[in-house]
Scaffold this motif. Structure first.
Motif, PDB file in Angstrom:
ATOM      1  N   GLY A   1      -7.351 -22.543  30.640  1.00  0.00           N
ATOM      2  CA  GLY A   1      -7.932 -21.206  30.641  1.00  0.00           C
ATOM      3  C   GLY A   1      -9.400 -21.181  31.042  1.00  0.00           C
ATOM      4  N   PHE A   2      -9.947 -22.357  31.319  1.00  0.00           N
ATOM      5  CA  PHE A   2     -11.364 -22.491  31.675  1.00  0.00           C
ATOM      6  C   PHE A   2     -11.608 -21.819  33.023  1.00  0.00           C
ATOM      7  CE2 PHE A   2     -14.735 -25.060  33.739  1.00  0.00           C
ATOM      8  CZ  PHE A   2     -15.745 -24.850  32.829  1.00  0.00           C
ATOM      9  N   LYS A   3     -12.306 -20.695  33.022  1.00  0.00           N
ATOM     10  CA  LYS A   3     -12.573 -19.966  34.260  1.00  0.00           C
ATOM     11  C   LYS A   3     -14.058 -19.933  34.580  1.00  0.00           C
ATOM     12  CE  LYS A   3      -8.476 -18.063  35.299  1.00  0.00           C
ATOM     13  NZ  LYS A   3      -7.534 -19.135  35.383  1.00  0.00           N
ATOM     14  N   LYS A   4     -14.853 -19.783  33.561  1.00  0.00           N
ATOM     15  CA  LYS A   4     -16.291 -19.692  33.763  1.00  0.00           C
ATOM     16  C   LYS A   4     -16.980 -20.479  32.675  1.00  0.00           C
ATOM     17  CE  LYS A   4     -16.474 -15.511  31.176  1.00  0.00           C
ATOM     18  NZ  LYS A   4     -16.827 -14.679  30.411  1.00  0.00           N
ATOM     19  N   GLY A   5     -18.232 -20.624  32.827  1.00  0.00           N
ATOM     20  CA  GLY A   5     -18.976 -21.344  31.811  1.00  0.00           C
ATOM     21  C   GLY A   5     -20.004 -22.232  32.459  1.00  0.00           C
ATOM     22  N   SER A   6     -20.348 -23.273  31.764  1.00  0.00           N
ATOM     23  CA  SER A   6     -21.344 -24.189  32.288  1.00  0.00           C
ATOM     24  C   SER A   6     -20.699 -25.549  32.502  1.00  0.00           C
ATOM     25  CB  SER A   6     -22.520 -24.288  31.313  1.00  0.00           C
ATOM     26  OG  SER A   6     -22.081 -24.803  30.084  1.00  0.00           O
ATOM     27  N   ALA A   7     -21.355 -26.353  33.295  1.00  0.00           N
ATOM     28  CA  ALA A   7     -20.840 -27.682  33.620  1.00  0.00           C
ATOM     29  C   ALA A   7     -20.883 -28.573  32.376  1.00  0.00           C
ATOM     30  CB  ALA A   7     -21.678 -28.293  34.726  1.00  0.00           C
ATOM     31  N   LEU A   8     -19.915 -29.474  32.287  1.00  0.00           N
ATOM     32  CA  LEU A   8     -19.859 -30.432  31.194  1.00  0.00           C
ATOM     33  C   LEU A   8     -19.411 -31.773  31.766  1.00  0.00           C
ATOM     34  CD1 LEU A   8     -20.106 -30.866  28.111  1.00  0.00           C
ATOM     35  CD2 LEU A   8     -17.667 -30.342  27.961  1.00  0.00           C
TER      36      LEU A   8
ATOM     37  N   LEU B   1     -18.854 -38.240  34.746  1.00  0.00           N
ATOM     38  CA  LEU B   1     -17.585 -37.702  35.237  1.00  0.00           C
ATOM     39  C   LEU B   1     -17.585 -36.187  35.061  1.00  0.00           C
ATOM     40  CD1 LEU B   1     -14.802 -38.798  36.249  1.00  0.00           C
ATOM     41  CD2 LEU B   1     -14.108 -38.849  33.846  1.00  0.00           C
ATOM     42  N   HIS B   2     -17.513 -35.441  36.163  1.00  0.00           N
ATOM     43  CA  HIS B   2     -17.496 -33.973  36.096  1.00  0.00           C
ATOM     44  C   HIS B   2     -16.168 -33.504  35.511  1.00  0.00           C
ATOM     45  CE1 HIS B   2     -21.189 -33.859  38.215  1.00  0.00           C
ATOM     46  NE2 HIS B   2     -20.744 -33.758  39.443  1.00  0.00           N
ATOM     47  N   SER B   3     -16.226 -32.562  34.592  1.00  0.00           N
ATOM     48  CA  SER B   3     -15.003 -32.010  34.004  1.00  0.00           C
ATOM     49  C   SER B   3     -14.535 -30.787  34.795  1.00  0.00           C
ATOM     50  CB  SER B   3     -15.224 -31.648  32.536  1.00  0.00           C
ATOM     51  OG  SER B   3     -16.189 -30.625  32.428  1.00  0.00           O
ATOM     52  N   THR B   4     -13.213 -30.697  34.964  1.00  0.00           N
ATOM     53  CA  THR B   4     -12.588 -29.530  35.582  1.00  0.00           C
ATOM     54  C   THR B   4     -11.256 -29.288  34.872  1.00  0.00           C
ATOM     55  OG1 THR B   4     -11.199 -30.582  37.282  1.00  0.00           O
ATOM     56  CG2 THR B   4     -13.529 -30.268  37.832  1.00  0.00           C
ATOM     57  N   ALA B   5     -10.544 -28.265  35.282  1.00  0.00           N
ATOM     58  CA  ALA B   5      -9.223 -27.976  34.716  1.00  0.00           C
ATOM     59  C   ALA B   5      -8.109 -28.680  35.493  1.00  0.00           C
ATOM     60  CB  ALA B   5      -8.981 -26.463  34.710  1.00  0.00           C
ATOM     61  N   TYR B   6      -8.460 -29.513  36.466  1.00  0.00           N
ATOM     62  CA  TYR B   6      -7.461 -30.081  37.374  1.00  0.00           C
ATOM     63  C   TYR B   6      -7.491 -31.610  37.384  1.00  0.00           C
ATOM     64  CZ  TYR B   6      -7.658 -25.291  38.960  1.00  0.00           C
ATOM     65  OH  TYR B   6      -7.649 -23.931  39.001  1.00  0.00           O
ATOM     66  N   GLU B   7      -6.356 -32.222  37.095  1.00  0.00           N
ATOM     67  CA  GLU B   7      -6.251 -33.679  37.148  1.00  0.00           C
ATOM     68  C   GLU B   7      -6.483 -34.213  38.559  1.00  0.00           C
ATOM     69  OE1 GLU B   7      -2.518 -34.825  35.401  1.00  0.00           O
ATOM     70  OE2 GLU B   7      -3.216 -34.370  33.363  1.00  0.00           O
ATOM     71  N   SER B   8      -6.229 -33.391  39.563  1.00  0.00           N
ATOM     72  CA  SER B   8      -6.431 -33.819  40.956  1.00  0.00           C
ATOM     73  C   SER B   8      -7.912 -34.058  41.270  1.00  0.00           C
ATOM     74  CB  SER B   8      -5.850 -32.787  41.922  1.00  0.00           C
ATOM     75  OG  SER B   8      -6.455 -31.521  41.717  1.00  0.00           O
TER      76      SER B   8
ATOM     77  N   ARG C   1     -12.837 -24.619  45.035  1.00  0.00           N
ATOM     78  CA  ARG C   1     -12.055 -23.530  44.442  1.00  0.00           C
ATOM     79  C   ARG C   1     -13.026 -22.419  44.074  1.00  0.00           C
ATOM     80  NH1 ARG C   1     -10.504 -28.051  41.561  1.00  0.00           N
ATOM     81  NH2 ARG C   1      -8.469 -28.856  42.124  1.00  0.00           N
ATOM     82  N   PRO C   2     -12.549 -21.187  43.983  1.00  0.00           N
ATOM     83  CA  PRO C   2     -13.439 -20.111  43.543  1.00  0.00           C
ATOM     84  C   PRO C   2     -14.005 -20.424  42.150  1.00  0.00           C
ATOM     85  CG  PRO C   2     -11.374 -19.218  44.378  1.00  0.00           C
ATOM     86  CD  PRO C   2     -11.211 -20.711  44.309  1.00  0.00           C
ATOM     87  N   GLY C   3     -15.293 -20.240  41.992  1.00  0.00           N
ATOM     88  CA  GLY C   3     -15.926 -20.455  40.701  1.00  0.00           C
ATOM     89  C   GLY C   3     -16.224 -21.900  40.355  1.00  0.00           C
ATOM     90  N   THR C   4     -16.084 -22.819  41.301  1.00  0.00           N
ATOM     91  CA  THR C   4     -16.379 -24.227  41.030  1.00  0.00           C
ATOM     92  C   THR C   4     -17.830 -24.380  40.600  1.00  0.00           C
ATOM     93  OG1 THR C   4     -14.723 -25.017  42.591  1.00  0.00           O
ATOM     94  CG2 THR C   4     -16.483 -26.535  42.055  1.00  0.00           C
ATOM     95  N   LEU C   5     -18.039 -25.115  39.500  1.00  0.00           N
ATOM     96  CA  LEU C   5     -19.381 -25.286  38.940  1.00  0.00           C
ATOM     97  C   LEU C   5     -20.149 -26.433  39.570  1.00  0.00           C
ATOM     98  CD1 LEU C   5     -18.447 -24.857  35.181  1.00  0.00           C
ATOM     99  CD2 LEU C   5     -19.575 -23.186  36.648  1.00  0.00           C
TER     100      LEU C   5
END
Length: 159
Positions: free
Chosen positions: A139-146, A45-52, A21-25
């Protein structure tokens, strides 16, 4: 005692692949680890905004996964809080019997005192496929990996 080398049929496997996806960390290459009976289980476990983007855990017959602890790296949390408008991360779990991703632990930067949770007490015996996800605010669009680091053990099943 038998050596801890797992054969493909007797090994528990965890696999996570982040969708492009655009902006994937994170890298969108799949990450996969295998654990034999008697192994210490650990996975970032990499965190994202998507359960998929959840990790899939395949537990073979005769094997039991025990998940004891989830924790965050303090340095990653500091960078995440500084660079992101997200409030935290939620660890979610689903099973074949209930495909809905249910929250089992939430880290909230304003409310949580600790960056870890012990005593989760999740035990799943195979044959089963379960999913684990680390979800940040929509709303997580940018930032650092967690990453949410998951710890437990792989043992012999009871049945």
């Amino acid at each position: 005692q038998q050596p801890c080398h797992a054969t493909m049929s007797s090994a528990l496997t965890i696999r996570q692949q982040i969708a492009p996806r655009p902006g994937t960390l994170y890298s969108t290459d799949p990450r996969s680890l295998s654990f034999g009976q008697g192994s210490f289980f650990s996975f970032p476990l990499h965190s994202t905004a998507y359960e998929s983007d959840a990790a899939t855990i395949r537990i073979p017959a005769g094997i039991k996964l025990r998940i004891h602890t989830a924790c965050l790296d303090r340095k990653e949390v500091a960078e995440f809080v500084k660079a992101s408008s997200a409030h935290g991360v939620c660890l979610k779990f689903s099973s074949e019997e209930n495909g809905e991703m249910l929250a089992i632990w939430t880290y909230d930067k304003d409310r949580s005192g600790d960056v870890w949770q012990t005593g989760l007490g999740i035990e799943v015996e195979g044959p089963r496929i379960v999913r684990l996800a680390a979800i940040v605010d929509r709303g997580f669009k940018k930032g650092s990996a967690l990453d949410v680091n998951i710890f437990g053990s792989v043992g012999k099943g009871d049945f």
